[in-house]
Design an enzyme around this catalytic site. Structure first.
Site, short mmCIF file in Angstrom:
data_model
loop_
_atom_site.label_atom_id
_atom_site.label_comp_id
_atom_site.label_asym_id
_atom_site.label_seq_id
_atom_site.Cartn_x
_atom_site.Cartn_y
_atom_site.Cartn_z
N THR A 1 -0.20 4.66 1.30
CA THR A 1 -1.25 5.95 2.74
C THR A 1 -0.34 4.75 3.81
O THR A 1 -0.78 3.36 4.61
CB THR A 1 -1.98 6.13 2.72
OG1 THR A 1 -2.66 6.05 1.51
CG2 THR A 1 -2.10 6.39 3.62
N ASP B 1 -3.89 -2.76 4.72
CA ASP B 1 -4.71 -2.50 6.43
C ASP B 1 -5.98 -2.19 5.88
O ASP B 1 -6.87 -2.14 7.14
CB ASP B 1 -4.41 -0.69 6.30
CG ASP B 1 -3.96 0.18 5.44
OD1 ASP B 1 -5.45 -0.75 4.56
OD2 ASP B 1 -3.55 1.16 5.37
N ASP C 1 1.16 -1.14 -0.35
CA ASP C 1 0.16 0.07 -0.74
C ASP C 1 0.75 1.32 -0.05
O ASP C 1 2.26 0.92 0.17
CB ASP C 1 -0.89 -0.04 1.38
CG ASP C 1 -2.19 -0.68 1.01
OD1 ASP C 1 -2.07 -1.51 0.21
OD2 ASP C 1 -3.14 -0.51 2.04
#
Length: 1195
Positions: A475, A795, A473
């Site tokens: 972020t 996440d 990912d």
């Protein structure tokens, strides 16, 4: 639907009286109410209680003020309705773990041998001295041996006990660690409730029935409840129902909120109606027997009594359970043993699945089985040769006849031969292997905790060392997830840094500050730093935090504005979601008109703007061509700096035009006035570029998968070093990616994917489904020489499927949702990419440690077996006695596994390419070392054995007469043997042919202490061991010679490493993994067994980490009941995506040819699996529905 709160006097929430009858509604009423859905529930509430307020009154709580928080009242609620806590399964006792450790095959062989040997040592047959029975060359059973006979058996048992205790202790401490961690995670889970009118956060376990809880986007509901006020609330109930469509919740249509479901958009308040074991999740847990054991028995019984077709279903269903939980789960008590056996066949069929067995375990198991077979043959041959020699010598050469009274004596000879055979076997079987693996993994896992990797599945640790690709990912993993506004376009000016408040017109500033303060979730706040001089803490949505930060930078405060306009005063809220990509809040003005504030992704909101505030703070016309110019001059430059652009706007609805139709969103979100466009930076973590460079040097491809727009993604990828200038890598958006990999019917085609993924480095604007497709495509790909091993970070709840599919799934410990953590193998406790690189280092280190141990172990084995074998055949007596062999075995195994398996990793591990799945455990270099050192040792031993007495000028120990004390000769042979092993242990520290074997030796205190400790023990054994060890004390000269010959090993090692391996074509590698082609169909069912036993030992570790997965199993089994009741409430059956089995759907299943044949076994389980979170796949040909990726990344 406006803010539907009902005004009503606060309920009486003080405590009166002390019995359950106090509440106007009982637990059973609430439970039956919570089982209803949508329309039925609304009618039931209306008929029985009037409205939700009626329920609140009966529960003695106020929708506005909440509970009083009075301890007496809370206690009363606990007794009446239960606590919000689902009791965990009882952990295994230490004794159970010991019993499990005893199941290992090699240990069982040893135990049997030891018991036979012990029994025989106490059996002294009569008539032992009659001359007639003949005398065999070489002393058979001297007096010392007769008295010390039991020592041998006892020593074997002792070694078994040590191995078992070490293994059990490892498992036990691991279980304890994991439980500690679980409880830590559980204590950290907080939820927002209202008590005494104050909004406070309390631990989830303290929520009681009657609490008023605030819910918002991204929450995992901790208890069941009934909605009392909601803004645009949508819930993902797939974890309970398997339905991927998000369910709209409203007071009029469907106010029932269930625990364990996720809030996908909107916000609201609910009154808690069921907690703990009475909530919907709790009920399922009870059904599954996580709550009480008696429940389990009932479920099991009902399964047995089911009709035949259900029996089959149950079997395959257990197939899945087994796939998640390779060993019998804790519940599998003896009562099920029979059932297990009946189920064994189908289960075995399904059992060849992904997370089943790690690569290393496969290779080791196979190697151990091969070595075991070789050892068995050697020992059998030894026994046969000894018996034949004895029989021929006694009956043919000496011409005696078999006399009845001599039988016991002959039997004793045969038993002695048998024990020599067992000794050979014991030395041949590397029972240190399981131990080495356990120690190495346990050590790594403990150390990885310090490197912020919390390992949930042991084998993930070692799989990580083989990783060839990481899909990360952006972020929070590559970036810091601390959003800050760094550029702004306000009043026709593009500011490259945040402007001073006095350069902006006061009216514009006022509008901007109001817009940001009001049009954001009130749960988002910026709090003062915890430590002096630290950064302020961002709470809530990070993008909104950045905007609030801008307000503070403009020397204004958002709190007074929020206090002036509390959430109750908001007229209508359009909450953020992935399709809107914007958020709007409507306020009613005093004159009856309305004002709406909006914010969102700039490309979306600017299209809705028809005017813009100019430098004077006055709205001027904003035409499409102005917009294109603004995109070119403001937005694209910002995106190319890696900024995320957000547009802030407003719109006034005059009072005379009357109230607009709020449900017609397209008309409402139009004709906006743009206030400002801001560029938000999420800075790259400073340590990430270096970590990524390390990965690339180590042969691991890093790919970035993000929901951001492609310019931002490309800029960040370049900053991180994922994209390097001058390389022709691909950056695709999700839409384009799907066009390239799907055929006309919309199905993913592996050939098309294989053209895309090798070059793909950035996938932007991607949905979770794209992530899953990419991961699955890379894993299933046959391009390149080895199968790719893929690690994935995630996440969000929606990353669950990709995390499960990947070989290693990393979940974020801080930002990750519960669902992501449950689907993962490793949790990154600091959310940082560098921790992944650490995991790679540890993984490679585990692999190398085990190879080092093997190299050492096999040298010992080869030499000891050959010496025992030839010695026995030539001199009728093994030169190394059984107890000595066991000392060599135990010390070299247990201690060497400690010494070599705990080498700390070095950076140099990251300079080589990954090994790949099919690389053998024993490379040609290692084979060269093993054979080379074996030759040296054998030459020395045999020289000493047959010519040692002349060299040392001592009596020969060969063919010693009966009852002779241990000879110096044989003691020297034993001593030299051990010294050579000791120095070879130092050689074994390097497996890639390096010259300097001492490099970094001081960094490993365990190694040094083991080597020195072994040396000290050897001195004690030789000098004081006496009869039991068949040793006699040696002089200082003899000792120096022994050590000198040992040191020769080091010099010989230098010589071996000077020979280039590639000249030795005849060397074979060993310890390959099992390739699919090698497994014949029938082997899958029967042949799997021989492997399974040896695996039991290796697999045990994983069990302890499976509590997380149990939760997912929870969702699997009980789903159907829920779905049937849910369908009643859905508008039409067509609106459901088809949820055929997660495993058997073309989009999700990796199928090789042989598995095609087995599909039915998996098919039957369709129903159970579809309830996995995110396990929906689109019906017909349309791609699966997508979820918002997470608030920030989809703006």
């Amino acid at each position: 639907m406006a803010n539907n709160t009902a005004d009503h006097p606060p309920g009486n929430s003080t405590a009166e009286g002390g019995h359950d009858g106090d509440f106007g509604i009982s637990m059973t009423d609430l439970r039956s109410l919570m089982e209803l859905r949508s329309g039925e529930a609304v009618n039931k509430i209306r008929d029985s209680y009037g409205d939700v307020q009626g329920i609140c009154r009966r529960l003695k709580t106020s929708p506005i003020e909440g509970l009083s928080g009075n301890p007496v009242d809370l206690e009363k609620r606990h007794t009446a309705f239960g606590k919000n806590f689902i009791p965990p399964k009882k952990p295994k006792t230490f004794l159970q773990l010991v019993w499990e450790a005893l199941q290992d095959v090699t240990l069982i062989i040893l135990e049997i041998a030891a018991i036979i040997s012990l029994g025989l040592s106490f059996y002294h047959p009569p008539g032992g001295d009659s001359e007639a029975c003949g005398q065999v060359a070489g002393g058979v059973e001297d007096e010392g041996e007769a008295q010390a006979g039991w020592i041998e058996g006892a020593a074997i048992l002792f070694s078994v006990i040590i191995v078992v205790l070490v293994t059990a202790f490892n498992d036990w401490s691991k279980e304890k660690q994991f439980r500690g961690l679980q409880s830590r995670i559980e204590q950290e889970q907080k939820f927002t409730v209202i008590r005494k009118g104050q909004v406070i956060q309390i631990p989830v376990a303290e929520i009681v029935v009657g609490d008023i809880a605030q819910i918002k986007y991204g929450d995992l509901l901790p208890a069941d409840g009934i909605l009392i006020q909601g803004n645009d609330l949508k819930i993902d109930e797939s974890s309970l129902t398997g339905e991927s469509d998000q369910v709209r919740k409203s007071m009029e249509k469907d106010p029932m909120l269930l625990s364990g479901t996720h809030v996908m958009e909107g916000s609201g308040r609910m009154v808690v109606s069921a907690v703990g074991l009475n909530s919907q999740t709790g009920i399922i847990f009870t059904l599954l027997g996580a709550g009480e054991n008696d429940e389990e028995k009932k479920v099991k019984k009902s399964k047995k009594q089911g009709p035949p077709e259900n029996r089959n279903k149950a079997k395959t269903q257990d197939g899945i359970a087994l796939e998640i939980q390779p060993l019998k789960s804790e519940e599998a008590a003896e009562s099920e043993e029979k059932e297990e056996k009946e189920e064994a066949k189908p289960v075995k069929k399904v059992n060849v699945t992904k997370k089943e067995k790690s690569v290393l375990q496969g290779k080791l198991t196979r190697l151990a089985v091969q070595i075991g077979k070789a050892g068995l043959i050697m020992s059998a041959v030894t026994v046969i040769i000894l018996i034949l020699y004895f029989v021929i010598d006694t009956f043919a050469v000496q011409g005696r006849s078999w006399v009845a009274e001599c039988t016991p004596i002959y039997i004793q000879y045969f038993v002695k031969f048998f024990i020599i055979g067992v000794t050979v076997l014991v030395v041949a079987v590397p029972e240190g292997l399981p131990l080495a693996v356990t120690i190495s993994l346990a050590y790594s896992v403990k150390k990885m905790m310090k490197d912020n990797n919390l390992v949930r599945h042991l084998d993930a640790c070692e799989t990580m060392g083989n990783a060839t690709a990481i899909c990360s990912d952006k972020t929070g993993t590559l970036t810091m997830n601390r959003m800050t506004v760094v550029q702004a376009y306000i009043g026709d000016t593009h500011y490259k840094t945040v402007p001073e408040p006095d350069v902006i017109k006061p009216e514009t500033l006022e509008t901007l500050v109001n817009s940001i303060s009001i049009n954001s979730a009130y749960t988002t706040k910026i709090l003062p730093p915890e430590k002096e001089g630290g950064l302020p803490r961002h709470v809530g949505n990070k993008t909104e935090c950045a905007l609030l930060g801008l307000v503070l930078d403009l020397k204004r405060d958002y709190q007074p504005i929020r206090e002036e306009i509390p959430e109750e005063k908001m007229y209508k809220v359009y909450t953020f979601n992935s399709s809107r990509k914007s958020m709007s809040t409507v306020l009613k003005n005093a004159d009856g008109g309305f004002r709406m504030y909006s914010k969102g992704a700039s490309e979306i909101v600017l299209r809705k703007c028809s005017r813009i505030l100019d430098a004077q703070g006055q709205p001027r016309v904003f035409k499409p061509k102005d917009r294109d110019e603004m995109v070119r001059k403001v937005i694209e430059p910002m995106a190319c700096d890696g900024l995320r652009t957000i547009c802030v706007a407003y719109r006034d609805f005059p009072a005379e035009a009357g109230e607009p139709n709020w449900d017609n969103e397209n008309d409402i979100l139009n004709e906006l006035v743009c206030i400002a466009v801001v560029g938000i930076e999420d800075p790259v973590r400073p340590e990430v570029p270096e970590a990524i460079a390390k990965c690339q040097r180590a042969g691991i491809t890093v790919r970035m998968v993000t929901g951001d727009n492609i310019n931002t993604a490309r800029a960040i990828a370049t900053k991180c070093g994922i994209l390097l200038p001058g390389e022709d890598f691909l950056c695709l958006e999700g839409k384009e990616f799907n066009q390239q990999i799907r055929n006309d019917k919309g199905e993913v085609e592996q050939e098309r994917l294989d053209k895309v993924w090798p070059k793909l480095r950035v996938l932007a604007r991607s949905s979770p489904t794209d992530k899953h497709t990419l991961v699955k495509g890379i894993i299933d790909s046959t391009v390149g020489e080895t199968r790719q091993v893929v690690a994935v970070t995630g996440d969000g709840t929606n990353d669950g499927p990709a995390l499960k599919k990947a070989d290693v799934g990393f979940a974020m410990g801080i930002a990750g949702t519960d669902v992501a953590k449950e689907a993962s193998d490793i949790i990154l406790t600091d959310d940082n990419f560098t921790s992944i690189v650490k995991a790679v280092m540890w993984g490679r280190n585990v692999y190398d440690s085990i190879s080092k141990f093997l190299q050492f172990q096999l040298t010992v084995n080869v030499v000891a077996v050959i010496v025992a074998f030839t010695g026995a055949c030539i001199t009728q007596d093994s030169p190394l006695k059984a107890v000595q062999m066991l000392w060599v075995n135990l010390i070299m195994d247990t201690l060497a596994s400690l010494a070599l398996a705990t080498e700390p990793p070095t950076e140099s591990l990251l300079l080589r390419k990954p090994y790949g799945r099919d690389k053998p455990l024993i490379s040609r270099t290692m084979m060269k070392n093993i054979l080379g050192h074996a030759v040296y040792q054998l030459v020395i031993i045999f020289t000493l054995l047959f010519a040692g007495e002349n060299f040392f000028d001592i009596d020969s120990g060969r063919n010693a007469p009966l009852h002779s004390p241990p000879s110096e000769h044989y003691t020297i042979v034993f001593n030299v043997f051990v010294m050579m092993q000791l120095f070879n242990e130092i050689n074994a520290r390097k497996i890639h042919g390096e010259r300097n074997v001492f490099e970094g030796v001081y960094r490993n205190p365990i190694f040094c202490s083991v080597v020195l400790g072994t040396f000290a023990l050897q001195i004690i054994i030789v000098q004081f061991g006496g009869k039991p060890f068949s040793c006699t004390a040696l002089t200082i000269d003899q000792w120096l010679w022994c050590v000198f010959i040992g040191v020769g090993e080091l010099l010989w090692g230098q010589l071996i490493s000077a020979i280039p391996t590639h000249h030795l074509k005849f060397l074979k590698e060993a310890g390959h993994g099992i390739t699919k082609e090698e497994i014949p169909e029938e082997e899958l069912t029967e042949g799997a067994d021989e492997i399974d036993h040896a695996e039991m030992e290796l697999r045990r570790g994983q069990i302890l980490w499976f509590r997380g997965l149990n939760r997912i199993q929870t969702q699997i089994k009980v789903v159907n009941a829920f779905r049937s009741s849910l369908y009643a409430g859905l508008e039409s059956p067509e609106s459901r995506s088809s949820i055929h089995s997660f495993m058997a759907h073309p989009e999700f299943v990796p199928l090789s040819e042989e598995e095609e044949a087995r599909i039915p076994a998996i098919e039957e389980t369709g129903d159970e699996i579809e309830s996995l979170p995110g396990a929906s796949s689109g019906g017909g040909g349309e791609p699966p529905s997508t979820f918002p990726h997470s608030c920030q990344s989809s703006i």
